[in-house]
Design a protein around this motif. Structure first.
Motif, short mmCIF file in Angstrom:
data_model
loop_
_atom_site.label_atom_id
_atom_site.label_comp_id
_atom_site.label_asym_id
_atom_site.label_seq_id
_atom_site.Cartn_x
_atom_site.Cartn_y
_atom_site.Cartn_z
N UNK A 95 0.83 -1.21 0.00
CA UNK A 95 0.00 0.00 0.00
C UNK A 95 0.87 1.26 0.00
N UNK A 96 1.91 1.26 0.84
CA UNK A 96 2.76 2.46 0.93
C UNK A 96 3.52 2.71 -0.38
N UNK A 97 3.94 1.62 -1.04
CA UNK A 97 4.65 1.79 -2.32
C UNK A 97 3.71 2.43 -3.34
N UNK A 98 2.47 1.91 -3.39
CA UNK A 98 1.49 2.49 -4.33
C UNK A 98 1.25 3.95 -4.00
N UNK A 99 1.13 4.24 -2.72
CA UNK A 99 0.83 5.62 -2.30
C UNK A 99 1.99 6.55 -2.64
#
Ligand code: PLP
Length: 363
Positions: A95-99
């Protein structure tokens, strides 16, 4: 209220059926759950001790950066503590990578089929998802590299791949990396790395050392056996970690999960036993599948995707009536309609599954 328009065609994650649910619905006491790739041996007893010793800290906020765990991992990997970022499971790191890396209109490349969270989180950010079909159940690296455009920001590689269990070799990865432009972040999701026994399974450390645009994801949920603690991590060049740190929630992992992870990491004997038993029991599954003429993908993980030759929905239902939970290929997270994905459980549980399967398929 007006939510992000892209949420309209996204669905809520469907977990596998729980033991309690199946027990109640079918009135069966002894349930065999082989659906979520959990460690059938639980976790190291040292984890329990560490968590209990930490209970007096419940009222304190944790060290959100996980400093002690970062140093333990730095020693384990032979890297620097600044090269690790922690998430509430590696799902959270996805999720953090996508964000951090995906904007509306950006492109992101992944396999069709692979772990569904890459697609899901990319879609939440409004990115265009380019899915490249697997070739014989394996990531088609050449086609994935060919799918990269100037708009591509992130390429996802699940290795071993969920749901097939197949892997790509170190040499194949290094060759692909040399053809991938620097502007693309390459994510290697190695959730099952600790189970891999193949000599050509990638050396993640050397990939992280040599490529500033690569991040490797690991989790404590699978072989380390602490899925309930919710902790996983990314390991990469410090510049990538610094970027991801900006989108990390301040206290996304708990102190309990961090001490559990440190204890799990230290019990190398427990991990080794799990790996050895997994490989041996998985072999008995392959032998049985072969004797029934059921084709199964070669797995380096703790699950096997096997073709049962008929609608997986029906096969799963018949197995459920016998108290056995597996993940059906008809589900959105698998999408192999005549296959079932079966976790390598204990000898006892796998024997129960192997005894039931011929009774529920036609062959
Ligand atoms: C289980 C799994 C994860 C993450 O699990 P967490 O519990 O969130 O760490 C990530 N990737 C793959 C491919 C998985 O199968």
């Amino acid at each position: 209220m007006i939510p992000k328009p892209q949420l309209a065609d996204l669905s809520v994650y469907q977990p596998g059926l729980s033991i309690a649910h199946v027990r109640e619905r079918y009135g069966i006491d002894r349930i065999v759950k082989l659906a979520s790739n959990e460690n059938p041996y639980g976790c190291s007893p040292r984890v329990r001790e560490a968590v209990i010793a930490h209970l007096d800290e419940m009222h304190r906020y944790p060290d959100g950066a996980g400093t002690v765990l970062a140093h333990a991992l730095a020693a384990h990997w032979g890297l620097d503590a600044s090269q690790f970022v922690f998430g509430a499971g590696s799902d959270d790191v996805v999720l953090m990578i996508a964000r951090a890396y995906l904007r509306p209109g950006d492109e992101t490349v992944m396999a069709d089929r692979t772990f569904p969270q890459y697609r899901h989180n990319a879609r939440v950010e409004g990115a265009s998802v380019i899915e490249v079909p697997l070739r014989d159940g394996v990531h088609d690296l050449d086609a994935m590299v060919a799918a990269i455009t100037p708009q591509t920001r992130v390429l996802w590689l699940c290795n071993p791949n969920n749901p097939t269990g197949t892997f790509v070799s170190h040499d194949a990865l290094v060759r692909a990396l040399s053809a991938i432009p620097e502007h693309v972040l390459v994510v290697f999701d190695e959730a099952y790395a600790e189970y891999a026994t193949h000599p050509e399974y990638p050396d993640a450390r050397s990939i992280v050392m040599q490529h500033d645009n690569a991040i490797v994801l690991r989790t404590f949920s699978k072989a380390y056996g602490i899925a309930n603690a919710r902790i996983g991590y990314g390991v990469a060049h410090a510049s990538i970690i610094q970027t991801i740190e900006r989108v990390r929630e301040p206290f996304n992992t708990s102190g309990l999960s961090q001490v559990a992870a440190v204890a799990a990491l230290r019990d190398t004997a427990f991990l080794e036993q799990c790996r050895t038993k997994n490989a041996a029991i998985m072999q008995t599954m392959y032998d049985q599948f072969a004797s029934w003429g059921c084709a199964a993908f070669p797995s380096q993980a703790n699950f096997v995707l096997v073709d049962v030759g008929e609608d997986a929905r029906d096969v799963c239902e018949r197995l459920l009536k016998r108290g056995i939970i597996v993940r059906g290929g008809h589900t959105a997270s698998v999408r192999y309609p005549t296959h079932i994905r079966v976790t390598v459980g204990t000898e006892h549980d796998v024997q129960a599954f192997l005894a039931a399967l011929p009774e529920v398929i036609r062959r």
